[in-house]
Design a protein around this motif. Sequence first.
Motif, PDB file in Angstrom:
ATOM      1  N   HIS A  62      -0.014 -10.910  -7.445  1.00  0.00           N
ATOM      2  CA  HIS A  62      -0.384 -10.162  -8.454  1.00  0.00           C
ATOM      3  C   HIS A  62       0.181 -10.178  -9.650  1.00  0.00           C
ATOM      4  CE1 HIS A  62       2.152  -7.178  -6.613  1.00  0.00           C
ATOM      5  NE2 HIS A  62       2.029  -6.471  -7.852  1.00  0.00           N
ATOM      6  N   ARG A  65      -0.097  -4.229 -13.673  1.00  0.00           N
ATOM      7  CA  ARG A  65      -0.906  -3.318 -13.205  1.00  0.00           C
ATOM      8  C   ARG A  65      -0.994  -2.141 -14.307  1.00  0.00           C
ATOM      9  NH1 ARG A  65      -0.563   0.861  -8.400  1.00  0.00           N
ATOM     10  NH2 ARG A  65      -2.952   1.541  -8.008  1.00  0.00           N
ATOM     11  N   THR A  85      -5.488  -4.334 -11.817  1.00  0.00           N
ATOM     12  CA  THR A  85      -4.478  -5.181 -11.456  1.00  0.00           C
ATOM     13  C   THR A  85      -4.861  -6.723 -12.037  1.00  0.00           C
ATOM     14  OG1 THR A  85      -3.856  -3.738  -9.782  1.00  0.00           O
ATOM     15  CG2 THR A  85      -2.913  -5.822  -9.787  1.00  0.00           C
TER      16      THR A  85
END
Length: 166
Positions: A62, A65, A85
């Motif tokens: 990822h 965020r 995210t």
Amino acid sequence: MTRVYFETDAFIGQELLAVDVPALQAFFDDNPEYFYQINDRPPRADEAQSEFDEQVPAHLPHGERWFIGVRERETRSMVAMVNVTAHLGVRHVWHVGLFIVATHLHGQDPAAGIPFGQLQVDLPVPPRVLRSRRTERVGKTPKELLAGQPHAHSLELLGFQRFAPA
């Protein structure tokens, strides 16, 4: 200085930091409907801190965020919150982990005035909004499209009841 993600005539979307956890907790306490629907209880006393501390599972790639507090420009009161995210699992896929709108705005569709597609973030490539342009696909799940038949919502299959704004 708190980062501003978007501004409209009615709303300001700003980064929520650790110092904002008490304000986020107050927002949760004042707007407990989500917690009753999902957890069958009001928000815990540490709900905001827990939400703020929660991490993306280590096995999922990822990007950044963000926690965004949406405030009314005129009153500065928090009317929505969202955590997002970037690049969750795949590049260009953004995940909205939690999005809560103040109860007093339910049924007024205030989210339509919040321009999440215009978030001012530092990404080399903006996220893509994945929606079909084919009207026969709008509002249907992949299973409905493949089977040609409606089915229960995934939350209903888990035993939850769907609800609609008053």
